[in-house]
Design an enzyme around this catalytic site. Sequence first.
Site, mmCIF file in Angstrom:
data_model
loop_
_atom_site.group_PDB
_atom_site.id
_atom_site.type_symbol
_atom_site.label_atom_id
_atom_site.label_comp_id
_atom_site.label_asym_id
_atom_site.label_seq_id
_atom_site.Cartn_x
_atom_site.Cartn_y
_atom_site.Cartn_z
ATOM 1 N N ASN A 1 -14.487 -0.135 13.560
ATOM 2 C CA ASN A 1 -14.389 -1.555 14.573
ATOM 3 C C ASN A 1 -14.887 -0.971 16.004
ATOM 4 O O ASN A 1 -15.482 -1.790 16.471
ATOM 5 C CB ASN A 1 -12.737 -2.012 14.682
ATOM 6 C CG ASN A 1 -12.523 -3.072 13.518
ATOM 7 O OD1 ASN A 1 -13.313 -3.216 12.650
ATOM 8 N ND2 ASN A 1 -11.312 -3.725 13.884
ATOM 9 N N VAL B 1 -10.050 1.329 12.579
ATOM 10 C CA VAL B 1 -10.223 1.583 14.090
ATOM 11 C C VAL B 1 -11.493 2.150 14.412
ATOM 12 O O VAL B 1 -12.159 1.682 15.204
ATOM 13 C CB VAL B 1 -8.955 2.198 14.852
ATOM 14 C CG1 VAL B 1 -8.948 3.416 14.448
ATOM 15 C CG2 VAL B 1 -9.015 1.954 16.233
ATOM 16 N N TYR C 1 0.908 -1.194 0.148
ATOM 17 C CA TYR C 1 -0.080 -0.091 0.050
ATOM 18 C C TYR C 1 1.016 1.161 0.020
ATOM 19 O O TYR C 1 0.778 2.105 -0.983
ATOM 20 C CB TYR C 1 -0.805 0.044 1.372
ATOM 21 C CG TYR C 1 -1.816 1.154 1.290
ATOM 22 C CD1 TYR C 1 -3.136 1.126 0.714
ATOM 23 C CD2 TYR C 1 -1.705 1.993 1.990
ATOM 24 C CE1 TYR C 1 -3.948 2.319 0.630
ATOM 25 C CE2 TYR C 1 -2.512 3.192 2.413
ATOM 26 C CZ TYR C 1 -3.792 3.177 1.569
ATOM 27 O OH TYR C 1 -4.591 4.157 1.710
ATOM 28 N N GLU D 1 4.273 1.729 -0.661
ATOM 29 C CA GLU D 1 5.004 2.003 -1.825
ATOM 30 C C GLU D 1 4.164 2.012 -3.101
ATOM 31 O O GLU D 1 4.455 2.854 -4.050
ATOM 32 C CB GLU D 1 5.983 0.632 -1.874
ATOM 33 C CG GLU D 1 7.030 0.749 -0.804
ATOM 34 C CD GLU D 1 8.008 1.718 -0.742
ATOM 35 O OE1 GLU D 1 7.764 2.998 -1.383
ATOM 36 O OE2 GLU D 1 9.055 1.780 -0.002
HETATM 37 P P1 NAD Z 1 -12.592 1.890 0.637
HETATM 38 O O1 NAD Z 1 -12.161 0.589 0.560
HETATM 39 O O2 NAD Z 1 -13.903 2.252 1.262
HETATM 40 O O3 NAD Z 1 -12.841 2.311 -0.852
HETATM 41 C C1 NAD Z 1 -12.089 1.972 -1.885
HETATM 42 C C2 NAD Z 1 -12.946 1.703 -3.204
HETATM 43 O O4 NAD Z 1 -12.019 1.319 -4.343
HETATM 44 C C3 NAD Z 1 -13.934 0.604 -2.954
HETATM 45 O O5 NAD Z 1 -15.148 0.829 -3.518
HETATM 46 C C4 NAD Z 1 -13.164 -0.801 -3.662
HETATM 47 O O6 NAD Z 1 -14.330 -1.503 -4.337
HETATM 48 C C5 NAD Z 1 -12.702 0.115 -4.986
HETATM 49 N N1 NAD Z 1 -11.524 -0.618 -5.489
HETATM 50 C C6 NAD Z 1 -10.558 -1.164 -5.050
HETATM 51 N N2 NAD Z 1 -9.620 -1.982 -5.817
HETATM 52 C C7 NAD Z 1 -10.248 -1.476 -7.133
HETATM 53 C C8 NAD Z 1 -9.802 -1.946 -8.450
HETATM 54 N N3 NAD Z 1 -8.818 -2.606 -9.044
HETATM 55 N N4 NAD Z 1 -10.660 -1.185 -9.433
HETATM 56 C C9 NAD Z 1 -12.058 -0.554 -9.229
HETATM 57 N N5 NAD Z 1 -12.019 -0.252 -7.881
HETATM 58 C C10 NAD Z 1 -11.373 -0.834 -6.844
HETATM 59 O O7 NAD Z 1 -11.561 3.012 1.169
HETATM 60 P P2 NAD Z 1 -11.773 4.561 1.377
HETATM 61 O O8 NAD Z 1 -11.397 4.829 2.838
HETATM 62 O O9 NAD Z 1 -12.874 5.236 0.757
HETATM 63 O O10 NAD Z 1 -10.533 4.987 0.284
HETATM 64 C C11 NAD Z 1 -10.665 5.630 -1.033
HETATM 65 C C12 NAD Z 1 -9.099 6.366 -1.202
HETATM 66 O O11 NAD Z 1 -8.776 7.232 -0.383
HETATM 67 C C13 NAD Z 1 -8.281 5.052 -1.338
HETATM 68 O O12 NAD Z 1 -7.366 5.306 -2.360
HETATM 69 C C14 NAD Z 1 -7.433 5.274 -0.043
HETATM 70 O O13 NAD Z 1 -5.943 4.688 -0.209
HETATM 71 C C15 NAD Z 1 -7.308 6.636 0.161
HETATM 72 N N6 NAD Z 1 -7.128 7.174 1.672
HETATM 73 C C16 NAD Z 1 -8.432 6.931 2.557
HETATM 74 C C17 NAD Z 1 -8.041 7.307 3.863
HETATM 75 C C18 NAD Z 1 -9.235 7.090 5.047
HETATM 76 O O14 NAD Z 1 -8.836 7.302 5.636
HETATM 77 N N7 NAD Z 1 -10.347 6.932 4.548
HETATM 78 C C19 NAD Z 1 -6.652 7.835 4.376
HETATM 79 C C20 NAD Z 1 -5.764 7.690 3.377
HETATM 80 C C21 NAD Z 1 -6.126 7.498 1.896
HETATM 81 N N1 UDP Z 2 -6.481 -0.655 15.627
HETATM 82 C C1 UDP Z 2 -6.852 -1.133 16.978
HETATM 83 N N2 UDP Z 2 -7.923 -1.899 17.168
HETATM 84 C C2 UDP Z 2 -8.655 -2.118 15.887
HETATM 85 C C3 UDP Z 2 -8.373 -1.544 14.535
HETATM 86 C C4 UDP Z 2 -7.079 -0.881 14.578
HETATM 87 O O1 UDP Z 2 -6.386 -0.738 18.044
HETATM 88 O O2 UDP Z 2 -9.761 -2.903 16.035
HETATM 89 C C5 UDP Z 2 -5.019 0.370 15.649
HETATM 90 C C6 UDP Z 2 -3.964 0.024 14.807
HETATM 91 O O3 UDP Z 2 -3.310 -0.920 15.013
HETATM 92 C C7 UDP Z 2 -3.508 1.394 14.537
HETATM 93 C C8 UDP Z 2 -4.574 2.292 14.637
HETATM 94 O O4 UDP Z 2 -5.533 1.502 15.213
HETATM 95 O O5 UDP Z 2 -2.591 1.627 15.443
HETATM 96 C C9 UDP Z 2 -5.352 2.830 13.328
HETATM 97 O O6 UDP Z 2 -5.500 1.748 12.600
HETATM 98 P P1 UDP Z 2 -6.525 1.798 11.158
HETATM 99 O O7 UDP Z 2 -6.445 0.443 10.658
HETATM 100 O O8 UDP Z 2 -7.797 2.517 11.474
HETATM 101 O O9 UDP Z 2 -5.616 2.776 10.172
HETATM 102 P P2 UDP Z 2 -4.078 3.000 10.032
HETATM 103 O O10 UDP Z 2 -3.345 2.004 10.639
HETATM 104 O O11 UDP Z 2 -3.688 2.470 8.527
HETATM 105 O O12 UDP Z 2 -3.704 4.301 10.200
#
Ligand code: NAD
Ligand code: UDP
Length: 309
Positions: A189, A186, A144, A146
Amino acid sequence: MKKALVTGGAGFLGSNLCGRLIRDGLFVICVDNLYTGSKANIDHLMNDPHFMFIEHDVREPLEIGADYIYNLACPASPPHYQKDPIMTAKTSLFGALNMLELARANNARILQSSTSEVYGEPLIHPQTEDYRGNVNPIGIRSCYDEGKRMAESLFFDYHRQYDLDIRVIRIFNTYGPYMNPEDGRVVSNFIVQALKGEDITIYGDGTQTRSFCYVDDLIEGMVRMMNSEDFYGPVNLGNPGEFTVAELAQKVIELTGSESKLVYKDLPGDDPTKRRPDISLAKEKLGWEPEIQLDEGLQRTVEYFKSVI
Ligand code: NAD
Ligand code: UDP
């Protein structure tokens, strides 16, 4: 009418973005392979004459007309992106490449949803955009991290080589309605566990920190970035309020009145110990900062999960 294509549009952020763009008066084309997203997230948009859904995998090329492309397709929750890491890396890399080619063919503006994960285990705090990061290139998160770094690199090379009109945002942990109850991150969950009276699973000792942004604030920043002129990014978007995971668990228990117990599980590999965005650049260039703080955002998210689980 301008057309906006949203890849990953059936996911958490994507479905929120599709609704927002329709309200802004655009025709929205949602592209998703439904890997972690679902049709339920876009059900309320399906009958809108300004909305179209295409089931498609961004690892394959796509030919369609669009003025704006928001590239969000990629599983974002650690358990989901680690389930098939090679697919995650391909989605990030080939998805970016295919959407950049589509932008080139359409002379469209394209935005990449990058991530705070490009900073890895950060050695400066809070993180500024000029920090180059501390990512383990061979760990379980690297598919993810990289993948997202390579996508940023491609975006800037398309800009330099083809003068493509790019935008890059780095999103910090965002939460809110339309998160999948099974998402595994998190906030979802803890809320789902609290509402079901199940044990709340803290990974490690709960002292690691994250900065949680409510989805409406994030989408506002994303749209402002797309609509900004002569600013390509990367720009951090997130809420600088920083909380330990244990504090988050406590807040969720208080808000839900749950009798769930806290249980401690192993910390997953390479889990960053701290994360907080410096958002000075977003304030300066976009006039943006979050408005909804954690207690209010959690309350709204609790109401959402009560209605779906
Ligand atoms: P999510 O998993 O709910 O949404 C991702 C969507 O992409 C899903 O609908 C999935 O079906 C679709 N998808 C995955 N692989 C695909 C493919 N090969 N072709 C077409 N569709 C595909 O996650 P999200 O939180 O909505 O994240 C959306 C974007 O924002 C992602 O690129 C994620 O890396 C980025 N992002 C989100 C967060 C966050 O906190 N929510 C933080 C950093 C970056
Ligand atoms: N985490 C946790 N319990 C859970 C899910 C996640 O303690 O049930 C922790 C996880 O280890 C991390 C933080 O919450 O330290 C945020 O995790 P998340 O998966 O939401 O996002 P990311 O680690 O990608 O920031």
